[in-house]
Design a protein around this motif. Structure first.
Motif, PDB file in Angstrom:
ATOM      1  N   PRO A   7       0.849  -1.189   0.000  1.00  0.00           N
ATOM      2  CA  PRO A   7       0.000   0.000   0.000  1.00  0.00           C
ATOM      3  C   PRO A   7       0.886   1.242   0.000  1.00  0.00           C
ATOM      4  O   PRO A   7       1.902   1.276   0.696  1.00  0.00           O
ATOM      5  N   ALA A   8       0.508   2.229  -0.784  1.00  0.00           N
ATOM      6  CA  ALA A   8       1.324   3.432  -0.837  1.00  0.00           C
ATOM      7  C   ALA A   8       0.452   4.677  -0.832  1.00  0.00           C
ATOM      8  O   ALA A   8      -0.414   4.844  -1.687  1.00  0.00           O
ATOM      9  N   PHE A   9       0.647   5.498   0.152  1.00  0.00           N
ATOM     10  CA  PHE A   9      -0.089   6.748   0.248  1.00  0.00           C
ATOM     11  C   PHE A   9       0.920   7.881   0.418  1.00  0.00           C
ATOM     12  O   PHE A   9       1.582   7.952   1.447  1.00  0.00           O
ATOM     13  N   ASN A  10       1.060   8.683  -0.598  1.00  0.00           N
ATOM     14  CA  ASN A  10       2.055   9.759  -0.615  1.00  0.00           C
ATOM     15  C   ASN A  10       3.456   9.247  -0.263  1.00  0.00           C
ATOM     16  O   ASN A  10       4.078   9.682   0.689  1.00  0.00           O
ATOM     17  N   GLU A  11       3.913   8.305  -1.065  1.00  0.00           N
ATOM     18  CA  GLU A  11       5.212   7.689  -0.805  1.00  0.00           C
ATOM     19  C   GLU A  11       6.162   7.876  -1.979  1.00  0.00           C
ATOM     20  O   GLU A  11       7.011   7.018  -2.221  1.00  0.00           O
ATOM     21  N   GLU A  12       6.032   8.961  -2.733  1.00  0.00           N
ATOM     22  CA  GLU A  12       6.820   9.101  -3.963  1.00  0.00           C
ATOM     23  C   GLU A  12       8.312   8.815  -3.759  1.00  0.00           C
ATOM     24  O   GLU A  12       8.955   8.245  -4.614  1.00  0.00           O
ATOM     25  N   GLY A  13       8.840   9.192  -2.598  1.00  0.00           N
ATOM     26  CA  GLY A  13      10.268   8.996  -2.357  1.00  0.00           C
ATOM     27  C   GLY A  13      10.642   7.561  -2.036  1.00  0.00           C
ATOM     28  O   GLY A  13      11.827   7.211  -2.010  1.00  0.00           O
ATOM     29  N   ASN A  14       9.644   6.736  -1.777  1.00  0.00           N
ATOM     30  CA  ASN A  14       9.941   5.376  -1.332  1.00  0.00           C
ATOM     31  C   ASN A  14       9.768   4.307  -2.404  1.00  0.00           C
ATOM     32  O   ASN A  14      10.295   3.204  -2.274  1.00  0.00           O
ATOM     33  N   ILE A  15       8.989   4.618  -3.461  1.00  0.00           N
ATOM     34  CA  ILE A  15       8.613   3.593  -4.436  1.00  0.00           C
ATOM     35  C   ILE A  15       9.825   2.926  -5.078  1.00  0.00           C
ATOM     36  O   ILE A  15       9.994   1.707  -4.998  1.00  0.00           O
ATOM     37  N   ASP A  16      10.672   3.754  -5.700  1.00  0.00           N
ATOM     38  CA  ASP A  16      11.783   3.188  -6.462  1.00  0.00           C
ATOM     39  C   ASP A  16      12.735   2.390  -5.582  1.00  0.00           C
ATOM     40  O   ASP A  16      13.157   1.294  -5.949  1.00  0.00           O
ATOM     41  N   ARG A  17      13.052   2.946  -4.418  1.00  0.00           N
ATOM     42  CA  ARG A  17      14.020   2.235  -3.580  1.00  0.00           C
ATOM     43  C   ARG A  17      13.435   0.944  -3.005  1.00  0.00           C
ATOM     44  O   ARG A  17      14.131  -0.064  -2.874  1.00  0.00           O
ATOM     45  N   ASP A  40      -3.072   4.571  -2.830  1.00  0.00           N
ATOM     46  CA  ASP A  40      -4.272   4.858  -2.046  1.00  0.00           C
ATOM     47  C   ASP A  40      -4.628   6.346  -2.132  1.00  0.00           C
ATOM     48  O   ASP A  40      -4.627   7.061  -1.135  1.00  0.00           O
ATOM     49  N   GLY A  41      -4.903   6.813  -3.340  1.00  0.00           N
ATOM     50  CA  GLY A  41      -5.308   8.208  -3.526  1.00  0.00           C
ATOM     51  C   GLY A  41      -4.260   9.224  -3.117  1.00  0.00           C
ATOM     52  O   GLY A  41      -4.595  10.226  -2.486  1.00  0.00           O
ATOM     53  N   SER A  42      -3.018   8.966  -3.475  1.00  0.00           N
ATOM     54  CA  SER A  42      -1.953   9.893  -3.106  1.00  0.00           C
ATOM     55  C   SER A  42      -2.104  11.219  -3.841  1.00  0.00           C
ATOM     56  O   SER A  42      -2.618  11.269  -4.953  1.00  0.00           O
ATOM     57  N   SER A  43      -1.626  12.277  -3.214  1.00  0.00           N
ATOM     58  CA  SER A  43      -1.681  13.577  -3.883  1.00  0.00           C
ATOM     59  C   SER A  43      -0.310  13.955  -4.458  1.00  0.00           C
ATOM     60  O   SER A  43      -0.158  14.993  -5.077  1.00  0.00           O
ATOM     61  N   VAL A  63      -1.991  -0.555  -8.992  1.00  0.00           N
ATOM     62  CA  VAL A  63      -3.430  -0.401  -8.816  1.00  0.00           C
ATOM     63  C   VAL A  63      -3.660   0.996  -8.257  1.00  0.00           C
ATOM     64  O   VAL A  63      -3.004   1.387  -7.293  1.00  0.00           O
ATOM     65  N   GLY A  64      -4.552   1.750  -8.869  1.00  0.00           N
ATOM     66  CA  GLY A  64      -4.782   3.117  -8.402  1.00  0.00           C
ATOM     67  C   GLY A  64      -6.205   3.308  -7.917  1.00  0.00           C
ATOM     68  O   GLY A  64      -7.151   3.051  -8.655  1.00  0.00           O
ATOM     69  N   PHE A  65      -6.362   3.741  -6.680  1.00  0.00           N
ATOM     70  CA  PHE A  65      -7.701   4.025  -6.139  1.00  0.00           C
ATOM     71  C   PHE A  65      -8.189   5.384  -6.635  1.00  0.00           C
ATOM     72  O   PHE A  65      -7.401   6.260  -6.965  1.00  0.00           O
ATOM     73  N   SER A  66      -9.501   5.540  -6.597  1.00  0.00           N
ATOM     74  CA  SER A  66     -10.080   6.815  -7.040  1.00  0.00           C
ATOM     75  C   SER A  66      -9.945   7.903  -5.975  1.00  0.00           C
ATOM     76  O   SER A  66     -10.097   9.078  -6.246  1.00  0.00           O
TER      77      SER A  66
END
Ligand code: UDP
Ligand code: MG
Length: 312
Positions: A7-17, A40-43, A63-66
Motif C-alpha cells: 500500500p502506498a499513500f504519498n510515498e513518492e520517495g519510497n517507491i523506487d528504492r 491509495d489516492g496519493s496527492s 493499482v490506483g484508487f479513485s
C-alpha cells in the motif's frame, strides 16, 4: 511465486528504492516474486512512479484508487489482485525488514504453515502514550475476540488458501490484522524489529487512530453492548441499596436528607443511559454501514503488463 502487497499513500520517495531493494533481495535468494503497488489516492507523484514501474516490468502491477480509502482497503485490493502462491503485506516505507520476509518465505516453502505473522519485537520509536494505548487496544480486542493480538502488525505472509478465504469475506468494515487471525489455518510467529522510516512521515493522525481503534473493537467484539447490561445491573443494585436506605430514613428519622441522593441518582442513571445509547448507536451505525453494501474501494486505474509472462 511470492506477491508483495504494497500500500502506498504519498510515498513518492519510497517507491523506487523499495522496488529496487525487493528485487535485489529476491534475486539474491532465488525467489520468484511480483509486486502489487496500491496507490491509495496519493496527492503526490506516487501514481506516476508506480505506473512507470509497472509499464516496464511485468512483475509489477500498479493499482490506483479513485481516492484515499485507507490502508485496510489497499490491503484487500492487493489480496484480490495478487497472483502469487503466497503473499506478504509490505509497507512502502520498508519498516518491515526484507530478511524477515525471506525467513517467512522459507517457513512457508517447507509447507504445513499457512500464515506466518510478524510480531513487533519492540514498537520502534513511538511515544509512551501511543505505546500505552496500543497495548490497551490489543488487550481489549484480544479479550473480546479470543484472538491473540499482542504486538500484532499487518506484516504477514499468507498461503493462497488464506488469501482466498479472506477474499471471500464480505464485510465492508475490514480489520486485516484480526480477520487474518479469525480465518484460522496453521499459524506461526516470527519476531521482527521495526526499522526507522527514512523518507516521508507516518501517515496516521491521532483522530484517525482513535477511530481505527473504536471501529475495530466494535467489529470484532460485541462486549461493549454487554457492558450496557452490566451497567444496568450495577445501577439496579445501587438503587436497591439507596432505596432501602431512603425508606429507613423516612420511617426512622430524618427524611429531609434525601435531596443529594436524588441528584446523584439522577446524574448516575442519566449518564449511564446516555452512555448505553451511545454504544448501541455505534453498533447500529455499523449495521448501517455494512447494509449499504458499498465496495471497499474503487479502482480507477490498473497498469499491468500481460505480454511477457513471468509466472514461474
Ligand atoms: N498507507 C496507505 N493509506 C493510508 C495510510 C497509509 O496506503 O491512508 C500506507 C503507507 O503508504 C505505508 C503503510 O500504509 O506503506 C504504513 O503507513 P505508515 O508508515 O504511515 O504507518 P506506520 O508505519 O506509522 O504505522
Ligand atoms: Mg511506517
Amino acid at each position: 511465486m511470492l506477491t508483495f502487497i504494497i500500500p502506498a499513500f504519498n510515498e513518492e520517495g519510497n517507491i523506487d528504492r523499495t522496488a529496487a531493494a525487493l528485487d535485489k533481495a529476491m534475486a539474491d535468494n532465488n525467489i520468484d516474486y511480483e509486486l502489487v503497488f496500491i496507490n491509495d489516492g496519493s496527492s503526490d507523484k506516487t501514481w506516476e512512479k508506480i505506473s512507470a514501474l509497472a509499464e516496464n516490468d511485468s512483475r509489477i502491477t500498479a493499482v490506483g484508487f479513485s481516492r484515499n480509502f485507507g490502508k485496510e482497503s489497499a490491503i484487500f485490493a492487493g489480496l484480490e489482485t495478487a497472483r502469487g502462491d503466497c503473499a506478504v503485506i509490505y509497507d512502502c516505507d520498508m519498516q518491515f525488514p526484507v530478511e524477515t520476509v525471506i525467513e517467512m518465505y522459507r517457513i512457508w516453502e517447507k509447507g504445513g504453515v499457512d500464515i506466518i505473522e510478524g510480531r513487533k519485537k519492540d514498537r520502534g520509536r513511538e511515544n509512551l502514550l501511543y505505546k500505552g494505548f496500543s497495548l490497551l487496544f490489543y488487550k481489549l480486542i484480544g479479550k473480546g475476540s479470543g484472538l491473540d493480538m499482542e504486538n500484532a502488525s499487518d506484516f504477514k505472509l499468507m498461503d493462497r488458501s488464506v488469501i482466498d478465504a479472506l477474499n471471500r469475506m464480505p464485510e465492508r468494515l475490514t480489520f486485516f490484522r484480526a480477520m487474518s487471525g479469525w480465518v484460522g489455518f496453521n499459524t506461526e510467529k516470527v519476531w521482527f524489529e521495526v526499522a526507522e522510516r527514512e523518507i516521508g512521515s507516518s501517515k496516521w493522525r491521532v483522530g484517525q487512530l482513535i477511530r481505527f481503534a473504536i471501529n475495530n473493537i466494535t467489529s470484532f467484539t460485541s462486549a461493549p453492548l454487554q457492558l450496557v447490561t452490566v451497567f444496568g445491573v450495577v445501577t439496579f443494585l445501587v438503587s436497591l441499596i439507596l432505596g432501602v436506605n431512603t425508606l429507613y430514613n423516612k420511617f426512622f428519622g430524618n427524611s429531609e436528607a434525601g435531596f443529594p441522593t436524588v441528584i446523584i441518582l439522577q446524574l448516575l442513571t442519566s449518564s449511564i443511559i446516555m452512555f448505553s445509547l451511545g454504544v448501541i448507536g455505534y453498533y447500529i451505525s455499523k449495521i448501517y454501514e455494512e447494509i449499504k453494501q458499498r465496495p471497499r474501494y474503487i479502482i480507477k486505474d490498473i497498469v499491468r503488463r500481460e505480454d511477457k509472462d513471468n509466472n514461474g
